[in-house]
Design an enzyme around this catalytic site. Structure first.
Site, PDB file in Angstrom:
ATOM      1  CB  CYS A  54      49.235  45.894  43.058  1.00 21.25           C
ATOM      2  SG  CYS A  54      50.180  46.493  43.682  1.00 21.25           S
ATOM      3  CD  GLU A  56      44.952  46.473  44.341  1.00 20.13           C
ATOM      4  OE1 GLU A  56      46.387  45.488  44.595  1.00 20.13           O
ATOM      5  OE2 GLU A  56      45.517  46.850  45.346  1.00 20.13           O
TER       6      GLU A  56
END
Ligand code: ZN
EC number: 3.5.4.5
Length: 136
Positions: A54, A56
């Site tokens: 991801c 993030e």
């Protein structure tokens, strides 16, 4: 210089265009702000297995690998590749736990709905009220 929520959102939007998402066709960008004012960005990177990364965690991993340890906030945006607008996008459960390893419960997470031009803001403790804590 103080980095505004909008500047962080803008960085996340820019980096999302580098996403490698041939499976979901969903572009995600993340911009992580350190206490010192530096910004580390990341985009989602998928693959044909289940080991996708991801945005993030890419931003956090990049910052950690540069020696950063103190963070204040993170902007996350996402959009379908066929949609002109970014939609409200929040970290998945895995990323929330990952973020909690390095960030206080008061750490801020911003996301953005482009159609309404609304920024939403959450504390990490709102998104992950009961994180796993390793005890030995
Ligand atoms: Zn995630």
């Amino acid at each position: 210089m103080t980095i505004s929520e909008r500047e962080l959102i803008q960085k996340a939007k820019e980096v999302s265009l580098n996403a490698y998402s041939p499976y979901s066709h969903f572009l995600v960008g993340a911009a992580l702000l350190t206490e010192s004012g530096a910004i580390y960005t990341g985009c989602n990177i998928e693959n044909g297995g289940i080991q996708s990364i991801c945005a993030e965690r890419v931003s956090l991993g990049t910052a950690i690998s540069k020696g950063e340890r103190k963070f204040t906030s993170l902007a996350v945006v996402g959009k379908s590749i066929s949609d002109p607008y970014f939609v409200k996008t929040l970290p998945c459960g895995y990323c929330r736990q990952f973020i909690s390893e390095f960030c206080d419960p008061s750490f801020r997470i911003y996301t953005y709905d482009e159609k309404t031009d609304q920024i939403s803001s959450y504390s990490l403790s709102e998104l992950l009220p009961h994180s796993f804590q390793f005890k030995n």
